[in-house]
Design an enzyme around this catalytic site. Structure first.
Site, PDB file in Angstrom:
ATOM      1  N   LYS A 185      53.726  44.196   0.689  1.00  0.00           N
ATOM      2  CA  LYS A 185      52.504  44.803   1.196  1.00  0.00           C
ATOM      3  C   LYS A 185      52.870  45.910   2.192  1.00  0.00           C
ATOM      4  CE  LYS A 185      48.120  43.131   3.263  1.00  0.00           C
ATOM      5  NZ  LYS A 185      47.392  41.927   3.711  1.00  0.00           N
ATOM      6  N   SER A 190      42.748  41.356   1.815  1.00  0.00           N
ATOM      7  CA  SER A 190      43.300  42.686   1.929  1.00  0.00           C
ATOM      8  C   SER A 190      44.569  42.923   1.113  1.00  0.00           C
ATOM      9  CB  SER A 190      43.587  42.988   3.398  1.00  0.00           C
ATOM     10  OG  SER A 190      44.612  42.137   3.896  1.00  0.00           O
ATOM     11  N   SER A 233      43.462  36.755   3.130  1.00  0.00           N
ATOM     12  CA  SER A 233      43.950  37.986   2.483  1.00  0.00           C
ATOM     13  C   SER A 233      45.025  37.788   1.431  1.00  0.00           C
ATOM     14  CB  SER A 233      44.460  38.963   3.536  1.00  0.00           C
ATOM     15  OG  SER A 233      43.370  39.608   4.157  1.00  0.00           O
TER      16      SER A 233
END
Lengths: 468, 92
Positions: free
Chosen positions: A72, A147, A171
């Site tokens: 990420k 996210s 997330s």
């Protein structure tokens, strides 16, 4: 055969697959993808490939050696941009490796790129990314969740074998459910946060997303092995877990009382429950009177921590600077106002409010106290049961644009995932079926602290019975 | 209810310039979110003694160790010169 760590590892060891060929086949796929899952595909992976080849030649290959992974955009990898998909950090080059990247490199994994996410990890759909949303690979008109939506889309579309995300309120698990992959929120304190761009420090955990429970387990074991450079990391000898499943699962009483839970989500949850009962698991409704308050507690504690953590992004120390102000005060405000995304600004202001003089006791202190009550409720239930069972999300993946202008309705996507973060417990989301429209659904098990192994076992049971 | 005066005050505390045209919507959003989180006001927290958790240190002890990478944090600053971060004058 599915491209899992397990399958590819066998082929790498037998020589059927060459590490370099495998790495570049994924680089090609990731470069040509149309989902906006990747922010960048790294062009300098040869050193990692050579190291993996050497491990293999020396007979020191681990299960991750030669496996293409993606991280990420909030996880630091020295010499590469780590931007948290925020204009504030557009050109922010990591000065050092995060602990998770260091352990991945040592294991011989090949980090091929960084993935899209909501700005500063704030959002449930990736629509808050400064670089546009990621599309859900199973239905491109829908969000992948967030996210960590870029990371889950990348796994679902096989643009990486496994990926890392971060989970502050759901997330990892919520997008995993939306994309039909496995996502683990590890126990807070088992994976070092060193080198993770901080959002809510008492909540943030780095964790794996994978195609199978076994792959999530393999990746979790590697990233949780190091204790370095995180003051809240828990020593390995203090991570005490129960050894054996009791085959007893708890369901929060009146879990579906709240409106807005999709009928197909409820049906799928009941089906999995029945099928597990047939396999000898017992399910009991238990009282968790404050389970439903976790989301409100979260939307006090998290913005409070966000407003403090993001004070460091001021146009002086990192990233970018806006305007040519001669006054320092204006420079802070202009830079922060121009470069933080809308949701980030909303949360900073909300955090400032709940921490401000006159409101501190009514909001922040109250939320911190309520957090202790929720923690105790979960701990007590998990003394008698292996896990607390819920759907991962109230609905399947929603349409792009559907909720972006309604923050409270977006926040409700985290209804079932937030309690584990609040209590700092581990939780896993496992694909459990599909809707009539062919959208993936997931179920979640929340475990006692340090009982990831039980979650993996339960996850594998769901894998064996899930209906597609 | 967050009015424009409160919003301006919060924006000042947070050192965050909010464009004029966004203020109304932002105040409305924050009011809605506060309405949502206000549900916790009903919950009785008297059973939790404040002391018990407020004074618990969760951080482990520091251990001294050499740094294994070459940090160049000044490079990360948007404006820098000769190894120093450049900032506007604080006092005229």
């Amino acid at each position: 055969m599915e491209n899992t760590i397990e399958n590819l590892h066998k082929k790498i060891i037998s020589g059927e697959v060459k590490i370099k060929d495998l790495a570049y086949s994924y680089v090609e796929k990731a470069k040509n993808e149309k989902l906006n899952a990747f922010r960048e595909v790294f062009s300098d992976i040869n050193e990692q490939i050579e190291y993996a080849e050497k491990l293999l030649a020396d007979g020191k290959a681990t299960q991750l050696t030669g496996i293409p992974v993606a991280i990420k955009d909030n996880v630091m990898f020295a010499g590469h941009i780590a931007g948290a998909c925020s204009h504030m950090l557009d050109h922010h080059k990591a000065a050092y490796d995060s602990t998770v990247v260091k352990t991945l490199k040592e294991s011989g994994a090949i980090i091929i790129g960084r993935t899209n996410m909501d700005d500063g990890a704030m959002g449930s759909s990736t629509e808050n990314s400064a670089y546009g949303p990621t599309l859900n690979p199973l239905d491109e008109t829908r969000v992948p969740g967030g996210s960590s939506g870029g990371s889950t889309a990348a796994v679902a579309a096989d643009l990486a074998v496994v990926t890392l995300g971060s989970d502050t309120g759901g997330s990892i698990r919520q997008p995993s459910s939306f994309c039909g992959v496995v996502g683990l929120l590890p126990t807070y304190g088992t994976v070092s946060r060193h080198g993770l761009i901080a959002m809510g420090s008492s909540l943030d955990v780095i964790g794996p997303m994978a195609k199978t429970v076994e792959d999530a387990k393999i990746l979790y074991e590697v990233i949780s092995a190091s204790e370095s450079l995180d003051a809240t990391n828990i020593k390995k000898e203090d991570r005490i877990s129960d050894a054996k499943l009791k085959n007893k699962i708890a369901i929060p009483r009146r879990i579906f009382d709240q409106g807005g839970i999709d009928e197909e989500v409820k049906e799928n949850f009941e089906t999995i429950k029945k099928d597990m009962e047939a396999k000898g698991f017992s399910f009991t409704e238990v009282d968790l009177p404050h389970f439903g308050d976790a989301l409100a507690v979260y939307y006090i504690i998290m913005p409070a921590e966000v407003s403090s953590n993001l004070a460091r992004l001021d146009g002086i120390r990192y990233g970018e600077r806006v305007g040519d102000s001669k006054v320092q005060q204006d420079l802070y405000g202009d830079t922060r106002g121009a470069l933080f995304g809308k949701e980030v600004r909303r949360r900073i202001l909300l955090g400032t409010y709940v921490l401000s003089h006159g409101y501190y006791d009514a909001y922040y202190n109250k939320a911190v106290a309520l957090r202790e009550i929720i923690k105790k409720e979960l701990e007590d239930v998990l003394k008698d049961y292996d896990a607390i069972f819920t759907p991962t999300t109230p609905t399947p993946a929603f349409k792009i644009g559907e909720k972006v202008n309604d923050p409270v309705s977006m926040y409700l996507a985290d209804l079932f995932t937030v309690p584990a973060n609040i209590a700092q417990h581990p939780a896993i989301s496992v694909p459990s079926g599909k809707t009539k429209e062919n959208l993936p659904l997931g179920v979640q098990f929340i475990g006692a602290r340090f009982n990831e192994n039980k979650l993996f076992e339960l996850g594998k049971v769901v894998e064996s019975i899930r209906k597609y | 209810m967050i009015d424009s005066k409160t919003l301006d005050h919060l924006a000042h505390l947070a050192r965050l310039t909010v464009p004029e045209e966004e203020k109304e919507q932002l105040a409305k959003d924050i009011t809605n979110i506060l309405g949502f989180i206000d549900t916790i006001q009903k919950v009785d927290i008297s059973e939790v003694s404040k002391k018990e958790f407020a004074q618990k240190n969760v951080a482990k002890e520091d251990i001294l160790a050499p740094l294994d990478s070459n940090y160049d944090l000044v490079e990360a600053a948007p404006l820098h010169k000769d190894g120093f971060v450049q900032v506007p004058k604080v006092i005229e």
